[in-house]
Design an enzyme around this catalytic site. Structure first.
Site, PDB file in Angstrom:
ATOM      1  N   GLU A 125      19.616   4.925 -74.542  1.00  0.00           N
ATOM      2  CA  GLU A 125      18.236   5.425 -74.652  1.00  0.00           C
ATOM      3  C   GLU A 125      17.289   4.312 -75.073  1.00  0.00           C
ATOM      4  O   GLU A 125      16.135   4.254 -74.625  1.00  0.00           O
ATOM      5  CB  GLU A 125      18.171   6.581 -75.665  1.00  0.00           C
ATOM      6  CG  GLU A 125      18.946   7.823 -75.259  1.00  0.00           C
ATOM      7  CD  GLU A 125      18.460   8.400 -73.948  1.00  0.00           C
ATOM      8  OE1 GLU A 125      17.229   8.358 -73.683  1.00  0.00           O
ATOM      9  OE2 GLU A 125      19.306   8.877 -73.165  1.00  0.00           O
ATOM     10  N   ASP A 206      22.421   1.629 -69.069  1.00  0.00           N
ATOM     11  CA  ASP A 206      23.851   1.463 -69.379  1.00  0.00           C
ATOM     12  C   ASP A 206      24.153  -0.003 -69.672  1.00  0.00           C
ATOM     13  O   ASP A 206      24.920  -0.324 -70.588  1.00  0.00           O
ATOM     14  CB  ASP A 206      24.706   1.935 -68.198  1.00  0.00           C
ATOM     15  CG  ASP A 206      24.759   3.456 -68.074  1.00  0.00           C
ATOM     16  OD1 ASP A 206      24.342   4.146 -69.007  1.00  0.00           O
ATOM     17  OD2 ASP A 206      25.225   3.936 -67.013  1.00  0.00           O
TER      18      ASP A 206
END
Length: 261
Positions: A125, A206
């Site tokens: 995030e 990621d």
């Protein structure tokens, strides 16, 4: 039916009052409404039916704060939401803007994942924040709204479209039906473009988690997320292109393992 009648009535009144300025008005009002909902969701809407408690002191909070401080982020609070009352899904997100920004962790997430797995999800995030993905998606939403507004404009100022179906002039009720058809053509196309960017942003987020040293933990966290969120593990490639805002689990894991080498 009531909402449809209300929309048709507003469309007719606004068009008669403003003419072609309806395009600007429609885009501006809907975009501002979307921003307002996004801004108010965390501090207002999400708290109407949920209970929030501060994340207790300990290893998890220490590691999360270290990630924030490393990149110069400041948050008002790190809170845990009692999502388990309604769902088994796992989630974590930033909410608010500027100094009012907070981190929210579902209690399901805290209970189901290890400290490193939670930090990996959070680092993901954080990657979105570092690359300003939310801002970029808001800009794309504005472009999408503009296309919708042009569709509205075309349906209420092109008499030939109505005359072809037997009307003497523009008919606002029929314009509402035409609008549904036009949006049915536009939205899948714009949705594909926005989803393609979203999938790109997920891979990049990621990669940020891998960069922070949480690649292996992220794989474990993603597997738990997929299980608890009932994700489709083998969607067709066509379905991914048409509808998926996130890459399939296997492809994400492959990209993470490659970046982790």
């Amino acid at each position: 039916a009531a909402v449809g009648v209300l929309l048709m009535g507003l469309l007719a009144l606004i068009h008669r009052a403003m003419g072609d300025w309806v395009v600007v008005l429609f885009t501006g009002v809907v975009f501002l409404l979307t921003l307002a909902i996004s801004f108010l969701y965390g501090p207002v809407f999400s708290r109407l039916g949920n209970k929030f408690v501060p994340l207790e002191e300990g290893e998890l909070k220490t590691k999360l704060m270290a990630l924030l401080q490393k990149h110069g982020y400041q948050v008002k609070a790190i809170e845990v939401m009692d999502a388990s009352r309604r769902t088994t899904k796992l989630n974590a997100y930033f909410t608010g803007f500027g100094k009012l920004k907070s981190i929210v962790l579902y209690d399901n997430l805290v209970n189901a994942m290890s400290t490193d797995e939670i930090c990996a999800v959070f680092a993901h995030e954080l990657g979105h924040g570092l690359h300003k993905d939310v801002l970029k998606q808001q800009i794309m939403n504005l472009g999408n709204l503009l296309l919708m507004a042009i569709a509205v404009w075309l349906t209420v100022r092109t008499p030939v479209m109505h005359e072809a179906f037997g009307f003497a002039d523009v008919n606002y009720g029929f314009a509402f039906i035409l609008l549904g058809g036009l949006l049915g053509l536009i939205q899948p196309l714009t949705g594909m473009v926005m989803n393609a960017y979203s999938r790109h942003a997920e891979y990049r987020a990621d990669a940020q988690a891998v960069k922070e040293g949480y690649g292996e933990a992220l794989v474990g966290g993603l597997k738990k997320l997929a299980k608890e969120n009932f994700s489709n593990l083998a969607p067709s490639k066509a379905l991914v292109v048409l509808e998926y805002s996130h890459p399939p689990l296997a492809e994400r894991i492959a990209a993470i393992e490659k970046a982790n080498e």
